[in-house]
Design a protein around this motif. Structure first.
Motif, PDB file in Angstrom:
ATOM      1  N   ARG A 468       0.799  -1.137   0.007  1.00 40.44           N
ATOM      2  CA  ARG A 468      -0.090  -0.298  -0.147  1.00 40.44           C
ATOM      3  C   ARG A 468       0.963   1.290   0.016  1.00 40.44           C
ATOM      4  N   LYS A 469       0.313   1.965  -0.325  1.00 41.25           N
ATOM      5  CA  LYS A 469       1.376   3.423  -0.986  1.00 41.25           C
ATOM      6  C   LYS A 469       0.522   4.765  -0.049  1.00 41.25           C
ATOM      7  N   PRO A 470       1.161   5.799   0.166  1.00 36.13           N
ATOM      8  CA  PRO A 470       0.434   7.317   1.056  1.00 36.13           C
ATOM      9  C   PRO A 470      -0.730   7.812  -0.332  1.00 36.13           C
ATOM     10  N   ALA A 471      -2.302   8.168  -0.024  1.00 39.94           N
ATOM     11  CA  ALA A 471      -2.784   8.532  -0.817  1.00 39.94           C
ATOM     12  C   ALA A 471      -3.421   9.981  -0.723  1.00 39.94           C
ATOM     13  N   HIS A 472      -3.429  11.062  -1.937  1.00 40.54           N
ATOM     14  CA  HIS A 472      -3.913  12.267  -2.262  1.00 40.54           C
ATOM     15  C   HIS A 472      -4.991  12.165  -0.862  1.00 40.54           C
ATOM     16  N   VAL A 473      -5.358  13.051  -0.375  1.00 39.07           N
ATOM     17  CA  VAL A 473      -6.529  13.304   0.595  1.00 39.07           C
ATOM     18  C   VAL A 473      -7.626  14.154  -0.398  1.00 39.07           C
ATOM     19  N   PRO A 474      -8.626  14.102  -0.050  1.00 34.85           N
ATOM     20  CA  PRO A 474      -9.299  14.852  -1.254  1.00 34.85           C
ATOM     21  C   PRO A 474     -10.162  16.273  -0.467  1.00 34.85           C
ATOM     22  N   GLU A 475     -10.424  16.692  -0.737  1.00 33.00           N
ATOM     23  CA  GLU A 475     -11.352  18.616  -0.042  1.00 33.00           C
ATOM     24  C   GLU A 475     -12.664  17.872   0.213  1.00 33.00           C
ATOM     25  N   ALA A 476     -12.874  16.760  -0.176  1.00 31.48           N
ATOM     26  CA  ALA A 476     -14.269  16.128   0.543  1.00 31.48           C
ATOM     27  C   ALA A 476     -14.482  15.938   1.684  1.00 31.48           C
ATOM     28  N   LEU A 477     -13.236  15.613   2.546  1.00 32.81           N
ATOM     29  CA  LEU A 477     -12.623  15.176   3.048  1.00 32.81           C
ATOM     30  C   LEU A 477     -11.984  15.966   4.696  1.00 32.81           C
ATOM     31  N   GLU A 478     -11.820  16.627   4.447  1.00 30.21           N
ATOM     32  CA  GLU A 478     -11.297  17.990   4.893  1.00 30.21           C
ATOM     33  C   GLU A 478     -11.957  18.212   6.457  1.00 30.21           C
ATOM     34  N   ALA A 556     -11.035   3.788   6.423  1.00 30.96           N
ATOM     35  CA  ALA A 556      -9.631   3.798   5.090  1.00 30.96           C
ATOM     36  C   ALA A 556      -8.949   4.822   5.483  1.00 30.96           C
ATOM     37  N   PHE A 557      -9.013   5.760   6.807  1.00 33.98           N
ATOM     38  CA  PHE A 557      -7.991   6.791   7.936  1.00 33.98           C
ATOM     39  C   PHE A 557      -7.489   5.521   8.784  1.00 33.98           C
ATOM     40  N   ALA A 558      -7.844   4.392   8.698  1.00 32.82           N
ATOM     41  CA  ALA A 558      -6.878   3.927   9.621  1.00 32.82           C
ATOM     42  C   ALA A 558      -6.202   2.449   8.663  1.00 32.82           C
ATOM     43  N   GLY A 559      -6.412   3.194   7.669  1.00 30.35           N
ATOM     44  CA  GLY A 559      -4.754   2.466   6.169  1.00 30.35           C
ATOM     45  C   GLY A 559      -5.830   0.712   6.378  1.00 30.35           C
ATOM     46  N   VAL A 560      -6.520   0.650   7.113  1.00 31.52           N
ATOM     47  CA  VAL A 560      -7.499  -0.584   6.673  1.00 31.52           C
ATOM     48  C   VAL A 560      -8.139  -1.109   4.626  1.00 31.52           C
ATOM     49  N   THR A 561      -8.239   0.346   4.004  1.00 34.21           N
ATOM     50  CA  THR A 561      -8.805  -0.029   2.541  1.00 34.21           C
ATOM     51  C   THR A 561      -8.860   1.282   2.113  1.00 34.21           C
ATOM     52  N   SER A 562      -8.931   1.237   1.252  1.00 32.41           N
ATOM     53  CA  SER A 562      -8.607   2.936   0.333  1.00 32.41           C
ATOM     54  C   SER A 562      -9.916   3.553   0.301  1.00 32.41           C
ATOM     55  N   TYR A 563      -9.858   4.936   0.228  1.00 33.22           N
ATOM     56  CA  TYR A 563     -11.040   5.600   0.096  1.00 33.22           C
ATOM     57  C   TYR A 563     -11.750   5.509  -1.559  1.00 33.22           C
ATOM     58  N   ASP A 564     -11.182   5.028  -2.132  1.00 37.66           N
ATOM     59  CA  ASP A 564     -12.122   4.346  -3.481  1.00 37.66           C
ATOM     60  C   ASP A 564     -12.670   3.375  -3.581  1.00 37.66           C
ATOM     61  N   GLU A 565     -12.630   2.447  -2.672  1.00 34.29           N
ATOM     62  CA  GLU A 565     -13.284   1.408  -2.284  1.00 34.29           C
ATOM     63  C   GLU A 565     -14.324   1.689  -1.457  1.00 34.29           C
ATOM     64  N   VAL A 566     -14.340   2.552  -0.279  1.00 34.48           N
ATOM     65  CA  VAL A 566     -16.057   3.165   0.161  1.00 34.48           C
ATOM     66  C   VAL A 566     -16.453   3.527  -0.858  1.00 34.48           C
TER      67      VAL A 566
END
Length: 577
Positions: A468-478, A556-566
């Motif tokens: 897994r690699k770091p991902a950009h946090v979208p503005e919707a999740l600010e 997703a923030f816990a690193g279990v899954t990706s935001y795309d999966e959610v």
């Protein structure tokens, strides 16, 4: 490659292990009972060949356990992922059928020796033959047969190797008589293709095998972690024989190609007894079939192992421990509803409780439960069966699915008379379950007084921890990030990358996200006022319910899954993806 010890093939007394020693080792470590050891000895005496094969084919010992015991007894190292080379050793100079028959995989070659992964170091013939081929001593590493087959397929087999020979099975499906169809289904390439396909699916942890005839090929796909992945296609001309082979295994009518059929298979795969459900249906270019894999050993029936986060798990356990009421689990097909119910029943399965289930079909047989398979064709449907079992004084009742108002009404009457009832509904969220029951004609006061809780759930793929690699946090999740920071929680997201351990997908396994709506007084009033799903949902959120989307974002923030999966399985409350 790490340092791999081994034994020269010429030193047979060191390289070869006596059958009695292997059985004794398996019995001593508890992997094999004394009764099973006697069965294996008798079967081996009759059939000859490899004792390892006998143990696996009879389902007396799982191949992984067998490999571990073999390594312990021989002192040989066990295969690790870094041992497998990126390219074939002497590609083109070794017979692939021989490698498969002997169950060996060349790993490395030096000036002094060649290192081989083997499933059975007792096979002295294979050791001598390979020593002659390479012209030097061989050193062994113990591996499972499935790991060796995967390595051979990846390193030594051309793209269509597993379909080799299938093209010879050609006939006109419209004019084929049953005898010839049965004969074609029994030909070696067809039998080998089906066996390898099933074994690959089990090894990959697939839930289903899809075989579909298209215009120019027979498409084969596996559903892994909820997503379909293509396997190598087979020639369309082999489709009738392949489908017939599966039908024979499932005891279906191979002559009937105009109507859908359902059947079941029980067979040993890699030393494990696995159940399969088979469904066929006629399509434009022939017959399509789906094989569902029901591997009980891979199913986690402990609630703590399902992947629920700690807070939701604690709340769900509290409602499961209620003495009465209706607990509903909702979600689309393949969202893990049945597994959640089985895990809840496992928690409730105590000697002082009588538990009866009504299912279609009975997917997993569990000791201590009275499980009933409905048979609508003879009038044994959910409603009739449910009425009958209530006269058997159960404490807990599980109904596979509430499909109609009659079944729902009987379930609610059972809850009113002191029973705990568990069931599923096909709705998108928890709030819609209430309105669905009202739409079935159930009185609002019955719904409000019997339904204790509704949990809506989805399965999302878990990120592979190795890549897994770091991902950009979208503005919707600010706003979520700000809340996470205030609470001292992680604010980084991750995304899929892909590596050999996850087959290049970036994901490995699945976990659950869910929303749990426990009916309190506010929600009961909303039901009695016959509010629609959005109104019930709003009340539940105001009472503290975390939505599917919110639960998924937190995972997703816990690193279990990706935001795309959610986003693939849930949406936020406002409906914005």
């Amino acid at each position: 490659m790490h340092q791999m010890g081994g034994v020269d093939a010429q030193d047979e007394t060191a390289a070869c292990l006596g059958d009695v020693d292997l059985l004794a080792a398996l019995t001593a470590c508890g992997a094999l009972s004394e009764e099973s050891a006697v069965r294996a000895t008798r079967a081996h005496a009759r059939a000859g060949g490899s004792l390892v094969d006998v143990l696996v084919r009879l389902g007396l010992c799982e191949e992984k356990v067998l490999a571990e015991a073999m390594a312990a007894v021989t002192g040989l190292p066990a295969l690790s992922p870094e041992d497998v080379p990126e390219t074939a050793v002497r590609a083109g100079g070794i017979s692939v059928p021989f490698l498969r028959e002997a169950r060996v995989l060349p790993l490395a070659e030096t000036e002094d020796a060649v290192t081989l992964a083997c499933a059975d170091p007792t096979d002295a013939f294979a050791a001598r033959a390979l020593s002659l081929v390479f012209g030097k001593p061989v050193r062994f590493v113990i591996a499972t047969a499935s790991a060796i087959e995967d390595g051979i397929a990846r390193l030594y087999t051309p793209a269509a190797a597993d379909t080799d020979g299938l093209g010879d099975t050609q006939f006109d499906i419209t004019n084929t008589d049953v005898a010839r169809l049965r004969e074609s289904a029994s030909e070696a390439p067809i039998v080998r293709f089906v066996e390898r396909l099933i074994a690959r699916a089990v090894d990959a942890g697939a839930s289903d095998i899809h075989i579909e005839p298209l215009e120019r090929q027979l498409r084969v796909r596996l559903r892994i972690d909820g997503m379909l992945a293509d396997e190598e296609p087979a020639p369309l001309s082999s489709a009738p024989a392949i489908v017939s082979r599966v039908k024979i295994l499932a005891r279906l009518d191979i002559a009937e190609r105009r109507l859908p059929q359902d059947g079941a298979i029980k067979m040993n795969v890699r030393g494990r007894e696995i159940d399969f459900r088979v469904a066929t249906t006629p399509v434009v270019h022939g017959e399509a079939l789906v094989i569902r894999i029901l591997d009980k050993s891979a199913v986690r029936l402990d609630l703590s192992d399902l992947g629920f986060d700690d807070d939701l798990l604690l709340r769900w356990k509290k409602v499961v421990d209620r003495p009465n009421g209706i607990l509903l689990v909702t979600g689309p097909t393949g969202s893990g509803k049945s597994t959640t119910l089985y895990a809840a029943l496992d928690r409730l399965n105590q000697p002082d409780r009588k538990i009866v289930t009504v299912e279609d079909p009975v997917e997993y047989k569990i000791d201590g439960l009275n499980q009933i398979q409905v048979k609508p064709d003879i009038g044994l449907d959910f409603a009739r069966t449910l009425r009958s079992i209530l006269r058997h004084d159960p404490d807990v009742v599980m109904v596979g699915e509430i499909r109609d108002g009659e079944t729902a009404r009987i379930a609610m009457q059972a809850a009113l008379t002191g029973h705990l009832v568990l069931s599923t509904l096909h709705t998108n969220d928890a709030a819609s379950a209430v309105t669905r029951l009202l739409d079935m004609g159930i009185e609002d006061y019955l719904v409000s007084s019997t339904v204790a809780a509704v949990m809506a759930q989805r399965l999302v793929r878990s990120l592979c921890p190795a890549c897994r690699k770091p991902a950009h946090v979208p503005e919707a999740l600010e706003s979520v990030v700000a809340a996470q920071q205030r609470n001292g929680l992680p604010v980084a997201l991750f995304e899929a990358a892909g590596c050999p351990s996850c087959r290049g997908t970036g994901y490995r396994g699945r976990t659950v996200i869910a929303e749990l709506m426990v009916l309190d007084e506010k929600l009961r009033r909303a039901v009695l006022s016959r509010g629609d799903a959005s109104q019930v949902r709003a009340v539940a959120i105001s009472s503290g319910m975390e939505t599917l989307y919110e639960n998924g974002v937190r995972r997703a923030f816990a690193g279990v899954t990706s935001y795309d999966e959610v986003l693939r399985v849930a949406q936020d409350v406002s409906g914005e993806q």
